[in-house]
Scaffold this motif. Structure first.
Motif, PDB file in Angstrom:
ATOM      1  N   THR A 241       5.569  23.755 -53.826  1.00 45.07           N
ATOM      2  CA  THR A 241       6.942  24.048 -53.411  1.00 45.07           C
ATOM      3  C   THR A 241       7.695  24.721 -54.546  1.00 45.07           C
ATOM      4  O   THR A 241       7.756  24.193 -55.664  1.00 45.07           O
ATOM      5  N   PHE A 242       8.266  25.900 -54.264  1.00 50.47           N
ATOM      6  CA  PHE A 242       9.074  26.629 -55.240  1.00 50.47           C
ATOM      7  C   PHE A 242      10.543  26.343 -54.969  1.00 50.47           C
ATOM      8  O   PHE A 242      10.992  26.360 -53.812  1.00 50.47           O
ATOM      9  N   GLN A 243      11.315  26.088 -56.045  1.00 51.76           N
ATOM     10  CA  GLN A 243      12.740  25.830 -55.901  1.00 51.76           C
ATOM     11  C   GLN A 243      13.525  26.642 -56.924  1.00 51.76           C
ATOM     12  O   GLN A 243      13.089  26.835 -58.064  1.00 51.76           O
ATOM     13  N   LEU A 244      14.708  27.089 -56.497  1.00 53.19           N
ATOM     14  CA  LEU A 244      15.583  27.896 -57.339  1.00 53.19           C
ATOM     15  C   LEU A 244      17.024  27.453 -57.115  1.00 53.19           C
ATOM     16  O   LEU A 244      17.435  27.228 -55.964  1.00 53.19           O
ATOM     17  N   ALA A 245      17.791  27.305 -58.192  1.00 58.37           N
ATOM     18  CA  ALA A 245      19.188  26.867 -58.069  1.00 58.37           C
ATOM     19  C   ALA A 245      20.063  27.622 -59.050  1.00 58.37           C
ATOM     20  O   ALA A 245      19.603  28.042 -60.127  1.00 58.37           O
ATOM     21  N   GLY A 246      21.337  27.797 -58.678  1.00 57.00           N
ATOM     22  CA  GLY A 246      22.303  28.434 -59.556  1.00 57.00           C
ATOM     23  C   GLY A 246      23.680  27.829 -59.372  1.00 57.00           C
ATOM     24  O   GLY A 246      24.041  27.411 -58.266  1.00 57.00           O
ATOM     25  N   ILE A 247      24.464  27.747 -60.464  1.00 56.89           N
ATOM     26  CA  ILE A 247      25.818  27.182 -60.426  1.00 56.89           C
ATOM     27  C   ILE A 247      26.768  28.126 -61.161  1.00 56.89           C
ATOM     28  O   ILE A 247      26.424  28.682 -62.213  1.00 56.89           O
ATOM     29  N   TRP A 248      27.981  28.269 -60.602  1.00 59.65           N
ATOM     30  CA  TRP A 248      29.071  28.954 -61.291  1.00 59.65           C
ATOM     31  C   TRP A 248      30.309  28.076 -61.214  1.00 59.65           C
ATOM     32  O   TRP A 248      30.596  27.459 -60.176  1.00 59.65           O
ATOM     33  N   ALA A 249      31.038  27.974 -62.326  1.00 59.46           N
ATOM     34  CA  ALA A 249      32.257  27.167 -62.364  1.00 59.46           C
ATOM     35  C   ALA A 249      33.399  27.970 -62.946  1.00 59.46           C
ATOM     36  O   ALA A 249      33.199  28.786 -63.870  1.00 59.46           O
ATOM     37  N   SER A 250      34.612  27.745 -62.445  1.00 56.95           N
ATOM     38  CA  SER A 250      35.781  28.469 -62.933  1.00 56.95           C
ATOM     39  C   SER A 250      36.174  27.995 -64.326  1.00 56.95           C
ATOM     40  O   SER A 250      36.651  28.781 -65.148  1.00 56.95           O
ATOM     41  N   ASN A 251      35.987  26.708 -64.586  1.00 55.43           N
ATOM     42  CA  ASN A 251      36.234  26.072 -65.880  1.00 55.43           C
ATOM     43  C   ASN A 251      35.668  24.658 -65.799  1.00 55.43           C
ATOM     44  O   ASN A 251      35.333  24.193 -64.696  1.00 55.43           O
ATOM     45  N   PRO A 252      35.537  23.921 -66.908  1.00 58.56           N
ATOM     46  CA  PRO A 252      35.000  22.562 -66.829  1.00 58.56           C
ATOM     47  C   PRO A 252      35.775  21.701 -65.845  1.00 58.56           C
ATOM     48  O   PRO A 252      37.013  21.708 -65.831  1.00 58.56           O
ATOM     49  N   ASN A 253      35.066  20.947 -65.022  1.00 56.54           N
ATOM     50  CA  ASN A 253      35.692  20.076 -64.027  1.00 56.54           C
ATOM     51  C   ASN A 253      34.774  18.879 -63.760  1.00 56.54           C
ATOM     52  O   ASN A 253      33.696  18.766 -64.356  1.00 56.54           O
ATOM     53  N   ALA A 254      35.187  18.005 -62.865  1.00 58.70           N
ATOM     54  CA  ALA A 254      34.433  16.774 -62.624  1.00 58.70           C
ATOM     55  C   ALA A 254      33.049  17.036 -62.062  1.00 58.70           C
ATOM     56  O   ALA A 254      32.129  16.242 -62.274  1.00 58.70           O
ATOM     57  N   TYR A 255      32.852  18.132 -61.339  1.00 59.49           N
ATOM     58  CA  TYR A 255      31.570  18.393 -60.695  1.00 59.49           C
ATOM     59  C   TYR A 255      30.596  19.158 -61.594  1.00 59.49           C
ATOM     60  O   TYR A 255      29.392  18.937 -61.527  1.00 59.49           O
TER      61      TYR A 255
END
Length: 346
Positions: A241-255
């Motif tokens: 199983t191949f998996q790929l993930a990406g995250i973008w945040a506006s600034n540091p936050n709880a999530y």
């Protein structure tokens, strides 16, 4: 005539005695009917009916022994400032879960509770810790209590880190259409930002077709007025199983507070029926520096996870990760870290 009279008298006496004994005979009481535990297969394996009810209960858990290694592996292991610094640390963990389910006119009613017991030392001021892992009520798609959020979902293996805080007291609703899911959650962000508690909102949309699935998740911290978006793709590819993930945040936050953006990937290769090999890698760009993301600071990690099923109910896992990160003011630091684990599930 005398002999005949004697025989008749003896017979009469015996009859009288027998009648008296029959009148005094002890009759054994009928045993109370026993109610045996019945197997409940309406919600999967491992459930049984609680006697006298239509509620199904499942008890499960694990016992784990693990040794961590890496820079300062034992430092503040369980938030103990007096713990000595060491590059390895062994601990044990017991986990037990109770899952109660029953059918209602509104859907399945669930009550779930799980506790985690960690043992690192036997001293009075040591690092043994009892923790409520989850405690929630669920009716159909509505869920309320203390539970893991959608941010807790990660990639196969041990290389990735795709969530900041992943467990809250929350109220969530998830619509499950089989191949399509959509949900929203309201989270109490206690001790996650500057206030004693704040409010967060999550939303998720998921879809799956054949061996491919995709999640699009967003979280907004109302106190900081900052948010993050995450996408996660999973696809059956060859023998794994191949998996790929990406995250973008506006600034540091709880999530999400680690970096402005990150991307991670893994491939879980099933080498044999008992052995699974999972390489993985992740890159973080513009790491957090105070209340902002500092442009120019980055981090990357690459590693390997080996899972081996020793026998039914007993498995081992070995994780080795190499990490390199930039430092504020220049330069960088790297380390090799990981763990060796033995776990008995039940």
């Amino acid at each position: 005539m005398n002999i005949k009279s004697l025989l008749l008298g003896s017979a009469a006496a015996l009859a009288a005695v027998s009648g008296a004994q029959a009148a005094d005979a002890i009759v054994a009481a009928e045993p109370e009917p026993m109610e045996y535990v019945r197997v409940c297969d309406a919600f999967g394996t491992g459930y049984f009916y609680i006697p006298g009810t239509e509620t199904c209960l499942k008890i499960s858990g694990f016992v784990r022994f693990q040794t961590d290694f890496g820079r300062d592996a034992a430092d503040n292991k369980w938030e103990n400032p007096d713990q000595s610094t060491s590059d390895w640390d062994a601990f044990s963990r017991a986990y037990i879960a109770f899952d109660a389910k029953s059918d209602t006119e509104y859907g399945t009613l669930t009550g779930f509770f799980a506790a985690e017991f960690n043992a690192d030392t036997d001293s009075d001021d040591g690092d043994s810790l009892i923790d409520v892992d989850e405690a929630y009520i669920q009716l159909g798609g509505l869920k309320a209590g203390f539970f893991y959020s959608w941010w807790d979902k990660g990639l196969n293996g041990e290389t990735d880190s795709l969530g900041n805080n992943t467990e809250f007291n929350s109220v969530a609703y998830l619509y499950d259409g089989g191949t399509f899911q959509a949900g929203i959650a309201i989270d109490e962000l206690e001790a996650a930002t500057t206030k004693a508690n704040g409010l967060g909102v999550e939303g998720i949309v998921s879809a799956s077709v054949g061996g491919v699935s995709f999640d699009l998740l967003g979280g907004f911290d109302t106190e900081l007025e900052e948010g993050a978006i995450r996408g996660l793709l999973s696809a059956d590819l060859g023998p794994g199983t191949f998996q790929l993930a990406g995250i973008w945040a506006s600034n540091p936050n709880a999530y999400w507070a680690d970096s402005e953006w990150t991307v991670a990937a893994s491939y879980a290769f099933k080498a044999t029926d008992k052995l699974k090999i999972t390489p993985g890698a992740q890159y973080w760009s513009d790491l957090q520096n105070g209340n902002d993301f500092d442009s120019g600071l980055d981090k990357w990690r690459a590693g390997l996870t080996l899972d081996y099923a020793i026998t039914e109910g007993l498995a081992s896992r070995v994780s080795v990760q190499y990490e390199d990160r930039d430092l504020v003011g220049g330069g960088s630091e790297d380390q090799v870290k990981g763990f060796v684990r033995l776990q008995r599930d039940f």
